[in-house]
Write a protein that holds these residues in place. Structure first.
Motif, mmCIF file in Angstrom:
data_model
loop_
_atom_site.group_PDB
_atom_site.id
_atom_site.type_symbol
_atom_site.label_atom_id
_atom_site.label_comp_id
_atom_site.label_asym_id
_atom_site.label_seq_id
_atom_site.Cartn_x
_atom_site.Cartn_y
_atom_site.Cartn_z
ATOM 1 N N GLU A 11 17.764 88.292 -114.737
ATOM 2 C CA GLU A 11 19.206 88.460 -114.937
ATOM 3 C C GLU A 11 19.974 87.168 -114.651
ATOM 4 O O GLU A 11 20.892 86.804 -115.381
ATOM 5 N N GLY A 12 19.591 86.482 -113.602
ATOM 6 C CA GLY A 12 20.241 85.223 -113.252
ATOM 7 C C GLY A 12 20.048 84.165 -114.328
ATOM 8 O O GLY A 12 20.975 83.426 -114.667
ATOM 9 N N ILE A 56 21.023 92.371 -124.205
ATOM 10 C CA ILE A 56 19.873 92.457 -123.307
ATOM 11 C C ILE A 56 20.326 92.582 -121.856
ATOM 12 O O ILE A 56 19.739 93.340 -121.075
ATOM 13 N N LEU A 57 21.402 91.887 -121.479
ATOM 14 C CA LEU A 57 21.946 92.029 -120.122
ATOM 15 C C LEU A 57 22.398 93.465 -119.867
ATOM 16 O O LEU A 57 22.155 94.029 -118.805
ATOM 17 N N LYS A 58 23.051 94.061 -120.869
ATOM 18 C CA LYS A 58 23.517 95.436 -120.732
ATOM 19 C C LYS A 58 22.328 96.396 -120.611
ATOM 20 O O LYS A 58 22.346 97.330 -119.805
ATOM 21 N N GLU A 59 21.277 96.162 -121.401
ATOM 22 C CA GLU A 59 20.069 96.994 -121.321
ATOM 23 C C GLU A 59 19.452 96.921 -119.920
ATOM 24 O O GLU A 59 19.071 97.937 -119.356
ATOM 25 N N ASN A 63 18.964 99.983 -117.241
ATOM 26 C CA ASN A 63 17.636 100.326 -116.721
ATOM 27 C C ASN A 63 17.587 100.189 -115.208
ATOM 28 O O ASN A 63 16.842 100.901 -114.541
ATOM 29 N N LYS A 64 18.372 99.279 -114.667
ATOM 30 C CA LYS A 64 18.427 99.077 -113.232
ATOM 31 C C LYS A 64 19.053 100.288 -112.541
ATOM 32 O O LYS A 64 18.670 100.657 -111.438
ATOM 33 N N GLY A 65 20.024 100.914 -113.208
ATOM 34 C CA GLY A 65 20.734 102.051 -112.644
ATOM 35 C C GLY A 65 19.919 103.332 -112.633
ATOM 36 O O GLY A 65 20.244 104.269 -111.939
#
Length: 66
Positions: A11-12, A56-59, A63-65
């Motif tokens: 993510e970073g 991709i960041l939104k995906e 998925n993290k949530g």
């Protein structure tokens, strides 16, 4: 830039890449406005890369949530 390659980044790294692409887009627009831009097709290419990256960041956030 291919989505497969972007999905391998953290993510970073994705956020850093987004920052770089936004700076490049700004510079391309500036060059275009002053008549110095040679490859005008680079502008939509960079816009598409930014959109891909944001998707991709939104995906990853969704998925993290879970």
């Amino acid at each position: 830039m291919k989505p497969k390659d972007l999905r391998l980044l953290s993510e970073g790294e994705l956020l850093e890449k987004e920052k770089e692409l936004n700076e490049e887009l700004f510079n391309l627009r500036f060059q275009h406005a002053t008549g110095q831009l040679e490859n005008v097709m680079r502008v939509p290419q960079v816009k598409r890369d930014i959109a891909r990256l944001k998707t991709i960041l939104k995906e990853k956030a969704q998925n993290k949530g879970k």
